[in-house]
Scaffold this active site. Sequence first.
Site, PDB file in Angstrom:
ATOM      1  N   ASP A 118      45.067  40.633  27.845  1.00  0.00           N
ATOM      2  CA  ASP A 118      44.978  40.552  29.302  1.00  0.00           C
ATOM      3  C   ASP A 118      44.794  41.960  29.847  1.00  0.00           C
ATOM      4  OD1 ASP A 118      45.538  40.388  32.077  1.00  0.00           O
ATOM      5  OD2 ASP A 118      46.759  38.594  31.746  1.00  0.00           O
ATOM      6  N   VAL A 119      43.727  42.156  30.588  1.00  0.00           N
ATOM      7  CA  VAL A 119      43.387  43.494  31.072  1.00  0.00           C
ATOM      8  C   VAL A 119      44.411  44.033  32.078  1.00  0.00           C
ATOM      9  CG1 VAL A 119      41.963  42.851  33.066  1.00  0.00           C
ATOM     10  CG2 VAL A 119      41.335  44.812  31.704  1.00  0.00           C
ATOM     11  N   ASN A 145      34.174  45.042  31.493  1.00  0.00           N
ATOM     12  CA  ASN A 145      33.477  44.023  32.272  1.00  0.00           C
ATOM     13  C   ASN A 145      34.382  42.943  32.863  1.00  0.00           C
ATOM     14  OD1 ASN A 145      31.110  42.065  32.783  1.00  0.00           O
ATOM     15  ND2 ASN A 145      32.319  40.976  31.237  1.00  0.00           N
ATOM     16  N   TYR A 210      37.663  41.631  46.963  1.00  0.00           N
ATOM     17  CA  TYR A 210      36.704  41.781  45.871  1.00  0.00           C
ATOM     18  C   TYR A 210      35.864  43.046  46.045  1.00  0.00           C
ATOM     19  CZ  TYR A 210      33.199  40.446  42.380  1.00  0.00           C
ATOM     20  OH  TYR A 210      32.358  40.426  41.283  1.00  0.00           O
ATOM     21  N   LYS A 214      35.659  46.350  43.598  1.00  0.00           N
ATOM     22  CA  LYS A 214      34.431  46.767  42.931  1.00  0.00           C
ATOM     23  C   LYS A 214      33.988  48.147  43.399  1.00  0.00           C
ATOM     24  CE  LYS A 214      33.834  43.296  40.139  1.00  0.00           C
ATOM     25  NZ  LYS A 214      33.940  43.500  38.679  1.00  0.00           N
TER      26      LYS A 214
HETATM   27  N1  LIG Z   1      28.458  36.198  38.093  1.00  0.00           N
HETATM   28  C1  LIG Z   1      28.186  36.962  39.150  1.00  0.00           C
HETATM   29  O1  LIG Z   1      27.537  36.532  40.119  1.00  0.00           O
HETATM   30  C2  LIG Z   1      28.654  38.402  39.174  1.00  0.00           C
HETATM   31  C3  LIG Z   1      27.990  39.292  40.040  1.00  0.00           C
HETATM   32  C4  LIG Z   1      28.414  40.611  40.089  1.00  0.00           C
HETATM   33  C5  LIG Z   1      29.444  41.036  39.290  1.00  0.00           C
HETATM   34  N2  LIG Z   1      30.073  40.161  38.469  1.00  0.00           N
HETATM   35  C6  LIG Z   1      31.148  40.685  37.641  1.00  0.00           C
HETATM   36  O2  LIG Z   1      30.760  40.493  36.301  1.00  0.00           O
HETATM   37  C7  LIG Z   1      31.929  40.448  35.475  1.00  0.00           C
HETATM   38  C8  LIG Z   1      31.812  39.265  34.544  1.00  0.00           C
HETATM   39  O3  LIG Z   1      31.792  38.085  35.328  1.00  0.00           O
HETATM   40  P1  LIG Z   1      30.982  36.794  34.881  1.00  0.00           P
HETATM   41  O4  LIG Z   1      30.021  36.500  35.938  1.00  0.00           O
HETATM   42  O5  LIG Z   1      30.527  36.906  33.497  1.00  0.00           O
HETATM   43  O6  LIG Z   1      32.141  35.693  35.024  1.00  0.00           O
HETATM   44  P2  LIG Z   1      33.009  34.906  33.942  1.00  0.00           P
HETATM   45  O7  LIG Z   1      32.124  34.075  33.100  1.00  0.00           O
HETATM   46  O8  LIG Z   1      34.090  34.263  34.728  1.00  0.00           O
HETATM   47  O9  LIG Z   1      33.608  36.064  33.019  1.00  0.00           O
HETATM   48  C9  LIG Z   1      34.704  36.826  33.384  1.00  0.00           C
HETATM   49  C10 LIG Z   1      35.321  37.365  32.120  1.00  0.00           C
HETATM   50  O10 LIG Z   1      36.437  38.218  32.483  1.00  0.00           O
HETATM   51  C11 LIG Z   1      37.526  37.826  31.712  1.00  0.00           C
HETATM   52  N3  LIG Z   1      38.786  38.107  32.410  1.00  0.00           N
HETATM   53  C12 LIG Z   1      39.144  37.785  33.675  1.00  0.00           C
HETATM   54  N4  LIG Z   1      40.399  38.175  33.920  1.00  0.00           N
HETATM   55  C13 LIG Z   1      40.853  38.766  32.777  1.00  0.00           C
HETATM   56  C14 LIG Z   1      42.069  39.354  32.397  1.00  0.00           C
HETATM   57  N5  LIG Z   1      43.108  39.438  33.237  1.00  0.00           N
HETATM   58  N6  LIG Z   1      42.179  39.848  31.142  1.00  0.00           N
HETATM   59  C15 LIG Z   1      41.149  39.774  30.272  1.00  0.00           C
HETATM   60  N7  LIG Z   1      39.956  39.232  30.573  1.00  0.00           N
HETATM   61  C16 LIG Z   1      39.820  38.717  31.818  1.00  0.00           C
HETATM   62  C17 LIG Z   1      37.354  36.337  31.483  1.00  0.00           C
HETATM   63  O11 LIG Z   1      38.048  35.950  30.319  1.00  0.00           O
HETATM   64  P3  LIG Z   1      39.363  35.025  30.319  1.00  0.00           P
HETATM   65  O12 LIG Z   1      39.317  34.126  31.520  1.00  0.00           O
HETATM   66  O13 LIG Z   1      39.251  34.302  29.018  1.00  0.00           O
HETATM   67  O14 LIG Z   1      40.505  35.979  30.357  1.00  0.00           O
HETATM   68  C18 LIG Z   1      35.855  36.262  31.240  1.00  0.00           C
HETATM   69  O15 LIG Z   1      35.558  36.533  29.894  1.00  0.00           O
HETATM   70  C19 LIG Z   1      33.107  40.413  36.427  1.00  0.00           C
HETATM   71  O16 LIG Z   1      33.655  41.710  36.528  1.00  0.00           O
HETATM   72  C20 LIG Z   1      32.484  40.016  37.764  1.00  0.00           C
HETATM   73  O17 LIG Z   1      33.234  40.527  38.848  1.00  0.00           O
HETATM   74  C21 LIG Z   1      29.712  38.859  38.384  1.00  0.00           C
END
Ligand SMILES: NC(=O)c1ccc[n+]([C@@H]2O[C@H](COP(=O)([O-])OP(=O)(O)OC[C@H]3O[C@@H](n4cnc5c(N)ncnc54)[C@H](OP(=O)(O)O)[C@@H]3O)[C@@H](O)[C@H]2O)c1
Length: 320
Positions: A118-119, A145, A210, A214
């Site tokens: 957990d981060v 990430n 959020y 960021k």
């Molecule tokens: N999708 C978009 O539209 C978008 C756009 C801009 C930026 N982002 C950013 O991109 C990154 C990845 O998001 P994604 O779109 O790939 O969404 P996602 O599929 O929900 O992936 C998020 C990842 O972060 C992990 N995570 C969350 N909380 C955590 C914690 N406390 N400890 C360890 N791991 C944790 C999750 O793993 P677990 O739940 O298994 O812990 C999952 O692997 C994020 O930082 C998000 O803010 C996303």
Amino acid sequence: MDTHTNTDASTEPNAKSEDTGRRSLLGGAVALGLAGAAFDTTAHAVGADSRSRGKSGRFQGKSVLVTGATSGIGRAAAKAFAREGAHVGFWGRRAELGRRVEREIRDAGGEATYIQADVRVAAQVQSFVDRVTSRYGSLDVAFNNAGIGGGKLPHEMTVEEWDDIQATNARGVFLAIKYEIPHMLRARRGVIICTSSSAAEQARPNGAAYTASKRAVHGIVKSAALAYGPKGIRLNALLPGTTDTPFVRPPGIPDAEWAKYKQAWGPLNVDGLERMAEAEEIARAVLGLASDDFPYMTGASIAVDGGATAGRKMIPPSGG
Ligand SMILES: NC(=O)c1ccc[n+]([C@@H]2O[C@H](COP(=O)([O-])OP(=O)(O)OC[C@H]3O[C@@H](n4cnc5c(N)ncnc54)[C@H](OP(=O)(O)O)[C@@H]3O)[C@@H](O)[C@H]2O)c1
């Protein structure tokens, strides 16, 4: 720790946190029956060219760490790094998904280790970084990430919700860097990429927590780039636009309905390329930044958003 505790309100069809302002199209677009061909995801996926790079991949034998790779962008990046020859250590809280990604990478001939962590928990971050480094002998690249969303107006957000978003998105990046840097200092080299968001540039009424988290990532990256540049370590922030991952896709929505939604959503929300990104496309950018192709880039904030932040598309006041 095997439960998915993402607090992202964006998993609600009408409350997507990423680009929170524009996005409540799903119900409307689908209900209106907006038709058209399904979005072609294959055209943008990482192709056979990179899969076949095998032993000549850009990251052959390098040790790469990815936080938040149980799904979405991190998963796509972990798989892409492995396809290009890297030894990949990755984490996330959902062990079942993590083990599945690990299996997928190994079945494809790559090398990966999933560690449940957990981060938000400093001791787990340190242990994860140290275990990956000791298993693979070095730390060449880190992709920090992991992140969560959560769109709410400030007066409706609880203090705990605010704290959780900052603890995951901002403090989590700090913790990862804190424990990665000593390994890179010893080697006098390393590359770190941290996931920010186009939402750091484009605020939304319900995006205070959020966007603040960021933007904090930019601050951490810029400052650390100055501190560690002289030691041979580069750090950059990547700002994805809205990307098709579980972060934005409502759970349980059928593929065809989701494809229709995306097709309607793109032109209304993304000036420029007029579509949502695929996770593999963001992963390509991550690998590019992590590669030797950008040796002079550090302290930068790179938008990979199809043009979204260059423009200012708005859903018409009618909501249509
Ligand atoms: N999708 C978009 O539209 C978008 C756009 C801009 C930026 N982002 C950013 O991109 C990154 C990845 O998001 P994604 O779109 O790939 O969404 P996602 O599929 O929900 O992936 C998020 C990842 O972060 C992990 N995570 C969350 N909380 C955590 C914690 N406390 N400890 C360890 N791991 C944790 C999750 O793993 P677990 O739940 O298994 O812990 C999952 O692997 C994020 O930082 C998000 O803010 C996303």
